[in-house]
Write a protein that holds these residues in place. Structure first.
Motif, PDB file in Angstrom:
ATOM      1  N   SER A 117       7.129  -1.275  -4.686  1.00 56.36           N
ATOM      2  CA  SER A 117       7.139  -0.321  -3.897  1.00 56.36           C
ATOM      3  C   SER A 117       7.988   0.902  -4.211  1.00 56.36           C
ATOM      4  CB  SER A 117       7.506  -0.811  -2.457  1.00 56.36           C
ATOM      5  OG  SER A 117       8.828  -1.038  -2.416  1.00 56.36           O
ATOM      6  N   GLU A 338       4.190   6.564  -7.149  1.00 58.48           N
ATOM      7  CA  GLU A 338       4.028   7.417  -6.074  1.00 58.48           C
ATOM      8  C   GLU A 338       2.354   7.929  -6.055  1.00 58.48           C
ATOM      9  OE1 GLU A 338       5.070  11.650  -3.775  1.00 58.48           O
ATOM     10  OE2 GLU A 338       5.267  11.513  -5.911  1.00 58.48           O
ATOM     11  N   THR A 341       0.696   4.501  -4.824  1.00 62.55           N
ATOM     12  CA  THR A 341       0.964   4.317  -3.408  1.00 62.55           C
ATOM     13  C   THR A 341      -0.010   5.359  -2.666  1.00 62.55           C
ATOM     14  OG1 THR A 341       3.311   3.822  -3.925  1.00 62.55           O
ATOM     15  CG2 THR A 341       2.875   4.100  -1.827  1.00 62.55           C
ATOM     16  N   LYS A 345      -2.613   4.487   0.400  1.00 65.38           N
ATOM     17  CA  LYS A 345      -2.510   5.161   1.656  1.00 65.38           C
ATOM     18  C   LYS A 345      -3.929   5.778   1.844  1.00 65.38           C
ATOM     19  CE  LYS A 345       0.222   7.971   4.590  1.00 65.38           C
ATOM     20  NZ  LYS A 345       1.353   8.907   4.814  1.00 65.38           N
ATOM     21  N   PHE A 364       4.124   2.861   4.206  1.00 67.98           N
ATOM     22  CA  PHE A 364       3.524   2.854   2.810  1.00 67.98           C
ATOM     23  C   PHE A 364       4.860   3.022   1.654  1.00 67.98           C
ATOM     24  CE2 PHE A 364      -0.210   3.598   5.158  1.00 67.98           C
ATOM     25  CZ  PHE A 364      -1.400   2.887   4.551  1.00 67.98           C
ATOM     26  N   HIS A 365       6.029   3.420   2.120  1.00 70.21           N
ATOM     27  CA  HIS A 365       7.147   3.503   1.301  1.00 70.21           C
ATOM     28  C   HIS A 365       7.622   2.081   0.907  1.00 70.21           C
ATOM     29  CE1 HIS A 365      11.455   4.239   0.445  1.00 70.21           C
ATOM     30  NE2 HIS A 365      10.870   5.475  -0.128  1.00 70.21           N
ATOM     31  N   VAL A 368       3.011  -1.033  -0.486  1.00 72.48           N
ATOM     32  CA  VAL A 368       1.991  -0.362  -0.860  1.00 72.48           C
ATOM     33  C   VAL A 368       0.766  -0.446   0.156  1.00 72.48           C
ATOM     34  CG1 VAL A 368       2.432  -0.018  -3.455  1.00 72.48           C
ATOM     35  CG2 VAL A 368       1.072  -1.801  -2.590  1.00 72.48           C
TER      36      VAL A 368
END
Length: 385
Positions: A117, A338, A341, A345, A364-365, A368
Motif C-alpha cells: 500500500s 500509485e 493503486t 480504485k 485506497f491509501h 489497494v
C-alpha cells in the motif's frame, strides 16, 4: 581482523572504501537472481543469507556456499553490519524488512512490488536517512541497452511526439503456482497480475513516457480460485497527452510481455517475456521519414546489454559509492505503486482516478482494494455514484 564498522551517519556521509558487504533476506527462487548479480560485481561480497525456515536456508546455502546463514534478521544485521541488503521475501514483509535494514545503516535493494500500500510505502521511505541509506526497488527491465537507447531517443525527440501506447503482460499461471500459501491473496501478495506481474511492464512504460495523469480500469476474477483479480485492463492518459491501453493477465497460454509506442515519427515496439536485449526492440519509421542514416541510428544502440538484475545492481552500487539517491528509489517506486493503486480504485469505483488524488484519508491509501475486494473480482458491483 575485521575493521570497525561505521555508524549509519558515517556510512551516509563518507565514501565506502571496501568491498560492499551484502546480505540477502529471503532465500526463495528470486534470491538466486540477486546472488548471481552480486557475483558479477567484484565490488560486492555476499556475506550473509537469512530465512526464517531453516530447511529452505540450508538448501540455499548448499547450492550457494559462501554467505553465512541466519534465521534471525536482527542478529544478522547486528553481527554482519552489511552495507547492502537484498529483500527477497514475499511482499507483505517488505515494510518490516526494509525499515529494519535501513535503520541498521544498510542500503536496501527490495524486490517488486515495493509493498502492499501507499501507507506502507511512506513508512519505508520515512526510515531513510536524510543523506542515506536509501532503498531501491527491483525494476530491472528499465535497465540494459535497449531500454536506455529508447529513452534517449524519446528524450531527444528523435521519434517525434508519443501519441498511442500499448502495455501488455499476458502470462499463464496454473493452480500449482497459486498453491504457494501467500500467492493470490490481498493480505500477502497485495494483488493479482496487476500488482505482482504486470508491474514490470507498467514501470517500464512510465520510464519511457513519464508521469501519468488519469486512469480508467476494469478488473475481474475469471478463472483461478484466488482472492485477487486474475485479469485487469486499463486506459491511461499521460502528462504528454499520450494515451495507453494496458492488459495484465495470468490466463494467457501464449505468453508475451509487450510495449508499443506509436510516435509521430516512428513506432517502437518491445516484445519479450521476462527480459530483453537489443534484438527485442523494433523501430518502424513513419512513411514520411526516409532518412536512412537516421533510421539506422534508431536501430543501432552503441552497446548490447540485456536487461537484468546485474545491470541494475551496477547502477545501485555506483550510487552507494557516490552517496547519491539510487535508481528506482523514492519517486520512481511511489509512481508505479500509485498507478497500480489508482487502477484498482478505478476498477472498484467505476470512475476515472487522477494522479495525486489518493491521499492519507482515502481508503485506497491504506489498502489497494479500498476495503471492498469483492468489487475487484466480480463478486460485487462497482459503486457508480
Amino acid at each position: 581482523m575485521r575493521r570497525p564498522r561505521r555508524t549509519r551517519e558515517e556510512k551516509a556521509t563518507s565514501p565506502t572504501d571496501h568491498r560492499l558487504r551484502a546480505a540477502i533476506i529471503g532465500t526463495g527462487a528470486v534470491a538466486t537472481h540477486h546472488l548471481t548479480a552480486m557475483s558479477e560485481h567484484a565490488d560486492v561480497e555476499p556475506v550473509a543469507a537469512v530465512d526464517l525456515a531453516p530447511e529452505r536456508l540450508n538448501a540455499f546455502l548448499a547450492n550457494h556456499p559462501g554467505p553465512r546463514g541466519y534465521t534471525d534478521i536482527d542478529e544478522m544485521l547486528a553481527t554482519e553490519k552489511p552495507d547492502l541488503v537484498s529483500v527477497c521475501t514475499p511482499p507483505a514483509s517488505h515494510v518490516d524488512h526494509v525499515t529494519r535494514s535501513l535503520r541498521a545503516g544498510a542500503w536496501v535493494w527490495c524486490e517488486k512490488p515495493p509493498c502492499l500500500s501507499l501507507a506502507g510505502y511512506e513508512e519505508m521511505i520515512a526510515a531513510q536517512g536524510e543523506h542515506g541509506p536509501y532503498v531501491s526497488f527491483v525494476f530491472q527491465q528499465r535497465f540494459g541497452s535497449g531500454a536506455r537507447h529508447a529513452r534517449e531517443l524519446l528524450d531527444a525527440h528523435e521519434l517525434g511526439t508519443p501519441l498511442v501506447a500499448h502495455c501488455q503482460t499476458t502470462w499463464y499461471r496454473d493452480s500449482e503456482y497459486f498453491a504457494v500459501p501467500w500467492r493470490g491473496r490481498w493480505e500477502t501478495e497485495g494483488g493479482g497480475p496487476t500488482m505482482g506481474h504486470g508491474i514490470h511492464q507498467l514501470d517500464l512504460l512510465l520510464h519511457l513516457l513519464g508521469p501519468w495523469t488519469e486512469v480508467r480500469a476494469m478488473t475481474g476474477r475469471l478463472w483461478h480460485e484466488v482472492a485477487t483479480e486474475d485479469v485487469s485492463t486499463a486506459l491511461v492518459r499521460f502528462d504528454s497527452g499520450a494515451m495507453a491501453t494496458v492488459v495484465n493477465s495470468v490466463l494467457s497460454p501464449d505468453e508475451v510481455s509487450r510495449i508499443r509506442l506509436d510516435c509521430s515519427e516512428a513506432t517502437v515496439e518491445l516484445t519479450h517475456l521476462y527480459g530483453h536485449s537489443n534484438a527485442d526492440w523494433h523501430y518502424t519509421p513513419a512513411p514520411h521519414v526516409t532518412d536512412a542514416a537516421r533510421i539506422e541510428r534508431w536501430r543501432s544502440p552503441a552497446h548490447d546489454e540485456p536487461s537484468s538484475h546485474g545491470a541494475m545492481l551496477r547502477q545501485l552500487v555506483a550510487a552507494v559509492r557516490e552517496g547519491r539517491r539510487p535508481p528506482c528509489g523514492e519517486q520512481d517506486g511511489r509512481g508505479i505503486l500509485e498507478l497500480v493503486t489508482a487502477l484498482y480504485k478505478s476498477a472498484a469505483t467505476g470512475r476515472a482516478v487522477r494522479s495525486g488524488e489518493i491521499g492519507p484519508d482515502d481508503p485506497f491509501h491504506a489498502v489497494v482494494h479500498g476495503g471492498a475486494p469483492e468489487k475487484l473480482t466480480g463478486d460485487g458491483e462497482a459503486d457508480r455514484s
